[in-house]
Design a protein around this motif. Structure first.
Motif, PDB file in Angstrom:
ATOM      1  N   GLU A   1       0.795  -1.237   0.000  1.00  0.00           N
ATOM      2  CA  GLU A   1       0.000   0.000   0.000  1.00  0.00           C
ATOM      3  C   GLU A   1       0.829   1.290   0.000  1.00  0.00           C
ATOM      4  N   ILE A   2       1.995   1.280   0.608  1.00  0.00           N
ATOM      5  CA  ILE A   2       2.717   2.534   0.826  1.00  0.00           C
ATOM      6  C   ILE A   2       4.130   2.543   0.238  1.00  0.00           C
ATOM      7  N   ALA A   3       4.834   1.444   0.320  1.00  0.00           N
ATOM      8  CA  ALA A   3       6.282   1.433   0.039  1.00  0.00           C
ATOM      9  C   ALA A   3       6.648   2.033  -1.317  1.00  0.00           C
ATOM     10  N   ASP A   4       5.874   1.757  -2.348  1.00  0.00           N
ATOM     11  CA  ASP A   4       6.215   2.278  -3.678  1.00  0.00           C
ATOM     12  C   ASP A   4       5.972   3.780  -3.814  1.00  0.00           C
ATOM     13  N   ILE A   5       4.949   4.296  -3.149  1.00  0.00           N
ATOM     14  CA  ILE A   5       4.641   5.725  -3.307  1.00  0.00           C
ATOM     15  C   ILE A   5       5.348   6.606  -2.277  1.00  0.00           C
ATOM     16  N   TYR A   6       5.773   6.034  -1.156  1.00  0.00           N
ATOM     17  CA  TYR A   6       6.360   6.845  -0.087  1.00  0.00           C
ATOM     18  C   TYR A   6       7.517   7.729  -0.559  1.00  0.00           C
ATOM     19  N   PRO A   7       8.493   7.212  -1.312  1.00  0.00           N
ATOM     20  CA  PRO A   7       9.606   8.079  -1.729  1.00  0.00           C
ATOM     21  C   PRO A   7       9.185   9.248  -2.622  1.00  0.00           C
ATOM     22  N   LYS A   8       8.030   9.161  -3.241  1.00  0.00           N
ATOM     23  CA  LYS A   8       7.560  10.216  -4.145  1.00  0.00           C
ATOM     24  C   LYS A   8       6.782  11.306  -3.411  1.00  0.00           C
ATOM     25  N   THR A   9       6.456  11.077  -2.151  1.00  0.00           N
ATOM     26  CA  THR A   9       5.670  12.040  -1.385  1.00  0.00           C
ATOM     27  C   THR A   9       6.572  13.071  -0.722  1.00  0.00           C
ATOM     28  N   ALA A  10       5.966  14.152  -0.250  1.00  0.00           N
ATOM     29  CA  ALA A  10       6.723  15.184   0.474  1.00  0.00           C
ATOM     30  C   ALA A  10       7.344  14.595   1.734  1.00  0.00           C
ATOM     31  N   GLU A  11       6.611  13.717   2.410  1.00  0.00           N
ATOM     32  CA  GLU A  11       7.123  13.079   3.620  1.00  0.00           C
ATOM     33  C   GLU A  11       8.324  12.188   3.295  1.00  0.00           C
ATOM     34  N   GLY A  12       8.214  11.459   2.200  1.00  0.00           N
ATOM     35  CA  GLY A  12       9.302  10.573   1.791  1.00  0.00           C
ATOM     36  C   GLY A  12      10.551  11.320   1.363  1.00  0.00           C
TER      37      GLY A  12
ATOM     38  N   PRO B   1       4.294   2.482  16.384  1.00  0.00           N
ATOM     39  CA  PRO B   1       4.262   1.018  16.378  1.00  0.00           C
ATOM     40  C   PRO B   1       3.080   0.491  15.572  1.00  0.00           C
ATOM     41  N   GLY B   2       3.370  -0.389  14.646  1.00  0.00           N
ATOM     42  CA  GLY B   2       2.317  -1.062  13.897  1.00  0.00           C
ATOM     43  C   GLY B   2       1.896  -0.344  12.633  1.00  0.00           C
ATOM     44  N   TYR B   3       1.131  -1.084  11.846  1.00  0.00           N
ATOM     45  CA  TYR B   3       0.552  -0.567  10.610  1.00  0.00           C
ATOM     46  C   TYR B   3      -0.724  -1.351  10.355  1.00  0.00           C
ATOM     47  N   ASN B   4      -1.832  -0.637  10.115  1.00  0.00           N
ATOM     48  CA  ASN B   4      -3.046  -1.362   9.743  1.00  0.00           C
ATOM     49  C   ASN B   4      -3.724  -0.827   8.492  1.00  0.00           C
ATOM     50  N   SER B   5      -3.429   0.441   8.124  1.00  0.00           N
ATOM     51  CA  SER B   5      -4.033   0.986   6.911  1.00  0.00           C
ATOM     52  C   SER B   5      -3.275   2.235   6.475  1.00  0.00           C
ATOM     53  N   GLU B   6      -3.522   2.638   5.230  1.00  0.00           N
ATOM     54  CA  GLU B   6      -2.909   3.859   4.705  1.00  0.00           C
ATOM     55  C   GLU B   6      -3.306   5.081   5.538  1.00  0.00           C
ATOM     56  N   ASP B   7      -4.605   5.195   5.822  1.00  0.00           N
ATOM     57  CA  ASP B   7      -5.082   6.349   6.583  1.00  0.00           C
ATOM     58  C   ASP B   7      -4.407   6.427   7.944  1.00  0.00           C
ATOM     59  N   PHE B   8      -4.314   5.321   8.631  1.00  0.00           N
ATOM     60  CA  PHE B   8      -3.645   5.244   9.930  1.00  0.00           C
ATOM     61  C   PHE B   8      -2.201   5.726   9.803  1.00  0.00           C
ATOM     62  N   PHE B   9      -1.496   5.203   8.818  1.00  0.00           N
ATOM     63  CA  PHE B   9      -0.085   5.528   8.640  1.00  0.00           C
ATOM     64  C   PHE B   9       0.122   7.023   8.396  1.00  0.00           C
ATOM     65  N   TRP B  10      -0.592   7.591   7.417  1.00  0.00           N
ATOM     66  CA  TRP B  10      -0.382   9.001   7.079  1.00  0.00           C
ATOM     67  C   TRP B  10      -0.780   9.923   8.231  1.00  0.00           C
ATOM     68  N   TYR B  11      -1.842   9.598   8.936  1.00  0.00           N
ATOM     69  CA  TYR B  11      -2.284  10.424  10.059  1.00  0.00           C
ATOM     70  C   TYR B  11      -1.208  10.468  11.153  1.00  0.00           C
ATOM     71  N   PHE B  12      -0.745   9.296  11.559  1.00  0.00           N
ATOM     72  CA  PHE B  12       0.224   9.252  12.647  1.00  0.00           C
ATOM     73  C   PHE B  12       1.621   9.677  12.200  1.00  0.00           C
ATOM     74  N   LEU B  13       1.946   9.503  10.940  1.00  0.00           N
ATOM     75  CA  LEU B  13       3.228  10.008  10.437  1.00  0.00           C
ATOM     76  C   LEU B  13       3.252  11.535  10.522  1.00  0.00           C
ATOM     77  N   ASN B  14       2.136  12.168  10.198  1.00  0.00           N
ATOM     78  CA  ASN B  14       2.065  13.628  10.331  1.00  0.00           C
ATOM     79  C   ASN B  14       2.212  14.054  11.782  1.00  0.00           C
ATOM     80  N   ASP B  15       1.697  13.268  12.716  1.00  0.00           N
ATOM     81  CA  ASP B  15       1.923  13.551  14.132  1.00  0.00           C
ATOM     82  C   ASP B  15       3.410  13.516  14.472  1.00  0.00           C
ATOM     83  N   LEU B  16       4.110  12.527  13.916  1.00  0.00           N
ATOM     84  CA  LEU B  16       5.551  12.435  14.157  1.00  0.00           C
ATOM     85  C   LEU B  16       6.268  13.669  13.611  1.00  0.00           C
ATOM     86  N   PHE B  17       5.891  14.090  12.420  1.00  0.00           N
ATOM     87  CA  PHE B  17       6.506  15.282  11.820  1.00  0.00           C
ATOM     88  C   PHE B  17       6.200  16.539  12.634  1.00  0.00           C
ATOM     89  N   ASP B  18       5.009  16.620  13.222  1.00  0.00           N
ATOM     90  CA  ASP B  18       4.676  17.763  14.072  1.00  0.00           C
ATOM     91  C   ASP B  18       5.628  17.840  15.269  1.00  0.00           C
TER      92      ASP B  18
END
Length: 159
Positions: free
Chosen positions: A81-92, A137-154
């Motif tokens: 779900e994420i690995a291929d697109i992550y490097p192309k994103t602003a976060e990646g 910790p963990g991964y269950n969906s794209e929405d979960f990942f992007w939401y909490f990744l933005n928390d980490l960046f904050d």
């Protein structure tokens, strides 16, 4: 000789460029202005000058370290779900993904990082200059990942 050249030959310019009294200096003046404009545009757009030592002196190294295991179905789900697109994103682009197998020895650059608490895979650890900012910790969906990744960046921005 055109009048415009005479006017510019007596141009007084502040800001360290200097006073020009010779007509041949006009060409140098406009060359400097063009150079300064290009540098200002490059800095405004965030273009790096990797060949200049001072440009990289204050840049923080930010990485997203993924602790994974071979038999982890959620790691494979992340890959789909994420690995291929992550490097192309602003976060990646801001925090490139580095992968590490749970149980393997960490590279020396991560000395002092405690991954023994990472028994849940995948675990994503946001690093700034090879020091942990926080972890997800963990991964269950794209929405979960992007939401909490933005928390980490904050948390990066408040440090």
């Amino acid at each position: 000789m055109p009048i415009a050249i005479d006017i510019y030959s007596e141009l007084l310019c502040y800001g360290g460029i200097g006073y020009f009294s010779m007509k041949s200096d006009i060409f140098q003046f406009f060359t400097r202005i063009k150079y300064i404009s290009l540098v200002m545009c490059a800095l405004t757009l965030g273009v790096g000058f990797s060949g200049i030592g001072w440009a990289n002196a204050s840049v923080d190294t930010i990485e997203l370290l993924m602790i994974e295991s071979d038999n982890c179905p959620y790691c494979r789900k992340f890959d789909r779900e994420i690995a291929d697109i992550y490097p192309k994103t602003a976060e990646g682009k801001r925090a490139p993904l580095k992968r590490h197998k749970l149980g393997d020895t960490l590279p020396d650059k991560y000395a002092g990082l405690d991954i023994t608490a990472s028994t849940l895979t995948p675990t994503f650890i946001l690093l700034e200059n090879n020091k942990e900012v926080d972890r997800l910790p963990g991964y269950n969906s794209e929405d979960f990942f992007w939401y909490f990744l933005n928390d980490l960046f904050d948390k990066l921005q408040t440090r």
